[in-house]
Design a protein around this motif. Structure first.
Motif: not given
Lengths: 262, 262
Positions: A211-215, A150-155, A177-183, A199-201
């Motif tokens: 909350n979600h990535n753009d392109l 499991p990997l930490l996401l940003m949501h 996710t929106v971006g990814l945490p440094d870890e 994720d590319c909402s």
């Protein structure tokens, strides 16, 4: 004759099959009552429909389900065929199919999930045949034939991506996710995936999305990690419309669709 | 020539069409992985399948939806065709279809519901095109062509039945409930329905059931109120199995099924 370890190395081929059973942002495509080009196209041609983002993972030894927003889970996973569920998080569009499934019969189904005691509605309180097992980011699970980390996401609530590895072949599944945490960026740099589902909402936007990535963010992650093949998921009608209007994806990035097998 | 009021009296015929779009207890029929006779029959023959309990009400002037547990609401209610939603309560199997629908486009849809501020997951917080309007039991709503009166039910959270009246013809829709509160019994005695749709999740049982009627309680309500025609809904596989094994319903009581038009 090949030595066993040499044989092992040579077997580092994709003997994991992943199917994107759903690729939609919340609300799906078409949205109810929407008359934009993407939604009208999806009304006319069901091949363009997008349902709740989710995936099936099959190896020779096991079948896993990532997220349960589809309501026809019994069709995708006939009783007895499902070894475990990996939940990214407890938003309704990722768990709604479990509210019926839980009242089924037979062996308990392990459901690995973030540690989020609020869960969704009464799902954790009345869990039926579901055996919820909260897990910690970066602590790998050893399943029958693959390792799942499991990997930490940003949501907006606790959320896991999953890296699935079998015989040296790695697929990263990273939504919502929106971006990814440094870890997580660091971890993925040390364990580069062969393929990434991301994720590319939203289409590229001037304002940083919530909350979600753009392109733009999705492309940056793809390039920063040096991934060869990235498939976009959790797609909104806005993202579909941007592509219909001629928007282009960077090299190595592909748009996901429902039923796509990788 | 008939006087207008005489004509009105003669028009007291069922010009309300109700369709039971779903008739299942939570979990549906078949239950996932269940090999009982009722579930196997439903697997073999989709006509015996039961989905989330819900109903469509149509008059010449309007279309209403009672409960939203179905996920294909857009098929039942093409955009622009739905005048209002009546929610009995906020359990997931009665609202799950709204989580996608809310992100649609177009005019807001009124959703009349019990006053239950907890709602379900984030439905009330992020309501999108849904306009939730809590209403009080026994306070009638005047819609386009019919009067809808919410009736107090007995369930594990605030829950309304609805009496729908048009030109003197009355249909009572009473689920989810175990028995009926005295106020509701009294009200229905004073406003006898021509037809009643009634929760009957369970076959007759020795122990008093919680949250849902068994057939003994449902039959008692039917007879006590002197209803001519009662249709049972919110049916579990146990209730189906009891009937398969030869169980009989009292006079005037009929088993509901998905798609049944009244």
């Amino acid at each position: 004759m090949l030595k066993p370890d040499t044989h092992y190395q040579m077997s580092a081929v994709p003997d994991i099959e992943m199917t994107l059973t759903g690729t939609a942002a919340a609300g799906g495509v078409p949205l109810y009552g929407c008359d934009c080009p993407a939604c009208l196209r999806a009304v006319r041609n069901p091949a363009y429909r997008r349902r709740a983002t989710s995936a099936k993972v099959k190896t020779k030894s096991e079948t896993l389900c990532i997220d349960c927003g589809l309501m026809n889970l019994a069709e995708h996973y006939p009783p007895g065929s499902l070894d475990a569920i990996l939940l990214t998080h407890f938003h309704v569009d990722h768990v709604q199919g479990l509210f019926e499934l839980r009242w089924g019969k037979g062996q308990k189904i392990p459901v690995y999930c973030p540690n989020d005691p609020a869960g969704c509605a009464d799902l954790l309180k009345h869990s039926g045949i579901l055996d919820f097992r909260p897990i910690q980011p970066f602590e790998p699970l050893l399943l029958k034939s693959c390792t799942v980390t499991p990997l930490l996401l940003m949501h907006s609530r606790p959320c896991h991506g999953y890296l699935i590895e079998r015989r040296g072949y790695r697929i990263a599944y990273l939504t919502d996710t929106v971006g990814l945490p440094d870890e997580t960026l660091l971890w993925l740099t040390q364990h580069t995936p062969d393929m990434m589902i991301l994720d590319c909402s939203h289409p590229p936007s001037e304002n940083k999305p919530r909350n979600h990535n753009d392109l733009s963010i999705a492309t940056e992650i793809h390039q920063q990690l040096g991934i060869k093949h990235t498939i976009l998921t959790h797609i909104s009608h806005d993202m579909d419309n941007w592509l219909i209007a001629g928007g282009q994806l960077a090299e190595g990035i592909e748009l996901g669709h429902d039923g796509m097998t990788l």
